[in-house]
Structures are given as C-alpha cells and as structure tokens.
Design a protein around this motif. Structure first.
Motif, PDB file in Angstrom:
ATOM      1  N   ARG A  23      24.981  95.683 -20.837  1.00  0.00           N
ATOM      2  CA  ARG A  23      24.953  94.515 -21.317  1.00  0.00           C
ATOM      3  C   ARG A  23      24.122  93.489 -19.391  1.00  0.00           C
ATOM      4  O   ARG A  23      24.051  93.812 -19.074  1.00  0.00           O
ATOM      5  CB  ARG A  23      25.800  93.829 -21.834  1.00  0.00           C
ATOM      6  CG  ARG A  23      26.132  94.072 -23.285  1.00  0.00           C
ATOM      7  CD  ARG A  23      27.442  93.453 -23.790  1.00  0.00           C
ATOM      8  NE  ARG A  23      27.423  92.246 -23.217  1.00  0.00           N
ATOM      9  CZ  ARG A  23      28.362  91.387 -23.206  1.00  0.00           C
ATOM     10  NH1 ARG A  23      29.291  91.490 -24.754  1.00  0.00           N
ATOM     11  NH2 ARG A  23      29.640  90.099 -22.327  1.00  0.00           N
ATOM     12  N   ARG A  24      23.306  92.280 -20.029  1.00  0.00           N
ATOM     13  CA  ARG A  24      22.385  91.719 -19.557  1.00  0.00           C
ATOM     14  C   ARG A  24      23.485  90.985 -18.284  1.00  0.00           C
ATOM     15  O   ARG A  24      24.550  90.214 -19.132  1.00  0.00           O
ATOM     16  CB  ARG A  24      21.501  90.916 -19.619  1.00  0.00           C
ATOM     17  CG  ARG A  24      20.007  92.113 -20.620  1.00  0.00           C
ATOM     18  CD  ARG A  24      19.260  91.552 -20.492  1.00  0.00           C
ATOM     19  NE  ARG A  24      19.742  89.959 -21.123  1.00  0.00           N
ATOM     20  CZ  ARG A  24      18.382  89.080 -21.738  1.00  0.00           C
ATOM     21  NH1 ARG A  24      17.178  89.190 -21.337  1.00  0.00           N
ATOM     22  NH2 ARG A  24      18.818  87.982 -22.399  1.00  0.00           N
ATOM     23  N   LEU A  25      23.468  90.201 -17.821  1.00  0.00           N
ATOM     24  CA  LEU A  25      24.203  89.341 -16.777  1.00  0.00           C
ATOM     25  C   LEU A  25      24.577  88.256 -17.182  1.00  0.00           C
ATOM     26  O   LEU A  25      25.348  87.901 -17.015  1.00  0.00           O
ATOM     27  CB  LEU A  25      24.106  89.535 -15.427  1.00  0.00           C
ATOM     28  CG  LEU A  25      24.675  88.713 -14.008  1.00  0.00           C
ATOM     29  CD1 LEU A  25      25.864  89.004 -13.914  1.00  0.00           C
ATOM     30  CD2 LEU A  25      23.961  88.753 -12.848  1.00  0.00           C
ATOM     31  N   VAL A  26      23.017  87.840 -17.243  1.00  0.00           N
ATOM     32  CA  VAL A  26      23.203  86.135 -18.235  1.00  0.00           C
ATOM     33  C   VAL A  26      24.157  86.438 -19.514  1.00  0.00           C
ATOM     34  O   VAL A  26      24.382  85.545 -20.095  1.00  0.00           O
ATOM     35  CB  VAL A  26      21.826  85.753 -18.535  1.00  0.00           C
ATOM     36  CG1 VAL A  26      20.741  86.635 -19.222  1.00  0.00           C
ATOM     37  CG2 VAL A  26      21.591  84.227 -18.746  1.00  0.00           C
ATOM     38  N   GLU A  27      23.823  87.355 -20.111  1.00  0.00           N
ATOM     39  CA  GLU A  27      24.120  88.057 -21.730  1.00  0.00           C
ATOM     40  C   GLU A  27      26.473  87.842 -21.034  1.00  0.00           C
ATOM     41  O   GLU A  27      26.591  86.759 -22.153  1.00  0.00           O
ATOM     42  CB  GLU A  27      24.921  89.001 -22.508  1.00  0.00           C
ATOM     43  CG  GLU A  27      22.645  88.737 -23.101  1.00  0.00           C
ATOM     44  CD  GLU A  27      22.692  89.917 -23.439  1.00  0.00           C
ATOM     45  OE1 GLU A  27      23.477  91.087 -23.545  1.00  0.00           O
ATOM     46  OE2 GLU A  27      21.576  90.142 -24.152  1.00  0.00           O
ATOM     47  N   VAL A  28      26.458  88.311 -20.245  1.00  0.00           N
ATOM     48  CA  VAL A  28      28.215  88.272 -19.860  1.00  0.00           C
ATOM     49  C   VAL A  28      28.640  86.523 -19.844  1.00  0.00           C
ATOM     50  O   VAL A  28      29.816  86.329 -19.553  1.00  0.00           O
ATOM     51  CB  VAL A  28      28.394  89.913 -19.217  1.00  0.00           C
ATOM     52  CG1 VAL A  28      29.702  89.909 -18.529  1.00  0.00           C
ATOM     53  CG2 VAL A  28      27.789  90.617 -19.860  1.00  0.00           C
ATOM     54  N   LEU A  29      27.482  86.617 -19.387  1.00  0.00           N
ATOM     55  CA  LEU A  29      27.924  85.052 -18.055  1.00  0.00           C
ATOM     56  C   LEU A  29      28.179  83.807 -18.618  1.00  0.00           C
ATOM     57  O   LEU A  29      28.866  82.992 -18.957  1.00  0.00           O
ATOM     58  CB  LEU A  29      26.752  84.409 -16.526  1.00  0.00           C
ATOM     59  CG  LEU A  29      26.720  84.776 -15.423  1.00  0.00           C
ATOM     60  CD1 LEU A  29      25.876  84.577 -14.533  1.00  0.00           C
ATOM     61  CD2 LEU A  29      27.843  84.541 -14.842  1.00  0.00           C
ATOM     62  N   GLU A  30      27.052  83.822 -19.573  1.00  0.00           N
ATOM     63  CA  GLU A  30      26.967  83.096 -20.819  1.00  0.00           C
ATOM     64  C   GLU A  30      28.634  83.063 -22.390  1.00  0.00           C
ATOM     65  O   GLU A  30      29.037  82.143 -22.256  1.00  0.00           O
ATOM     66  CB  GLU A  30      26.096  83.203 -21.834  1.00  0.00           C
ATOM     67  CG  GLU A  30      26.089  81.687 -22.741  1.00  0.00           C
ATOM     68  CD  GLU A  30      24.692  82.378 -23.395  1.00  0.00           C
ATOM     69  OE1 GLU A  30      24.303  81.000 -24.722  1.00  0.00           O
ATOM     70  OE2 GLU A  30      23.837  83.369 -23.665  1.00  0.00           O
TER      71      GLU A  30
END
Length: 182
Positions: A23-30
């Motif tokens: 998954r994209r890093l930004v999705e996991v961070l959110e």
C-alpha cells in the motif's frame, strides 16, 4: 496565532513503511494517525515543508491540464493549479511520491511550486472541473436527442482519458455533444 502542526517523525514514517505491504505510505500514515483530513494534511505538509491546501484554496485557482492530463491527474491524485501572474502549483495527495513530483516538475519546466491536499479534496476538485466541462449539457434543450439518450454511452473525462488512442479520445469527447445537439 496557530501553532505549526507537528510533522510526522522519522519513526512514524519508518513504521508506516514497514506496515505498508504494497500500500502507499501516505495511506498507511493516514490510517495510523487517525486524524480528520485537515489535521492529517497539515501534519503531512509540515513533514515535507510544503503548504497544506484546503478545498477553498483548490477552488480559488484554475486547474491546468496543458502538461498533465485530466486522466493522469485522476490516477495520480494530483492537480496543477494556476493563478494569473503566479507560477503553477503542483498539488499532490502523496508528497512521498518523488517520481510523480519530478515528472510533473519536468513537464512544467521546473517552475512549479508544491502543495499538499487531501486526496478526497483533489478528487472533488477534479470532479467539479469535469462537471463544468460538459460543454453542451446546459446548452442543448431537454429532449433534443429525441429519445436517443438511452443509446448514448456515459462518457466522462475520466473514461475518455482512459482510452489510449488519441483518435478514439477525440471521437469519444465530441460524440456525446454531437448526439445531444441532434
């Protein structure tokens, strides 16, 4: 005076990278941050030292598709905005996508500024642009197609941009308006 939002720490970013599993890093961070979109974007923007842009800001400038197509903007969750007498602004949902930033900056000749917005705000801005771009929808009188509306395939800028042939895209972009105008 508002305090500057706390950027994501290196540890938070490393942990999100480890948990990403494709998954994209930004999705996991959110997901891990558990913040409302404006707070998340503020922290994300602070992390990459860029301005956080809200929907009002996205609506206050004109989208520009001279260098980045509508389809690419949808796919990459980004947008180039222009204001008169100002350099373009590349708005991205994922500031960690260096390849995207580099590619669009090269297309813009390196003159673009950079900002971060939530992907839902970028998608909403692109949708508003698409709705406003249906040129003859508001001009053609109701029923002008004489019952042919059912035979007209739903063609949007998103669907048109997904076609690979420039000729097919041209025909698809003009055919609905031609059929509606009778």
């Amino acid at each position: 005076m508002n305090a500057r939002p706390q950027p994501f720490s290196g540890e938070e970013i490393r942990a999100a990278r480890t948990a990403a599993n494709g998954r994209r890093l930004v999705e996991v961070l959110e997901e891990r941050a558990g913040l409302h979109a404006p707070s998340f974007v503020a922290r994300l923007a602070a992390t990459v030292d860029a301005p956080a842009l809200d929907m009002a800001t996205l609506l206050s400038a004109d989208p520009c598709f001279e260098h980045l197509s509508f389809g690419d903007a949808l796919r990459d969750e980004c947008l180039v905005l222009r204001r008169e007498a100002e350099p373009p602004v590349l708005v991205v949902a994922d500031p960690f996508d260096d390849a995207l930033r580099d590619r669009v900056a090269a297309l813009l000749g390196g003159a673009a500024r950079f900002g971060v917005a939530h992907r839902s705000d970028i998608a909403a801005r692109l949708h508003r642009y698409e709705e406003g771009s249906r040129a003859l929808d508001s001009v053609a009188p109701a029923g002008a197609a004489g019952g042919r509306d059912e035979a007209i395939e739903e063609l949007s800028l998103k669907n048109i941009s997904n076609d690979t042939s420039p000729v097919v895209r041209l025909v698809n972009s003009t055919l609905p308006d031609a059929l509606k105008s009778g």
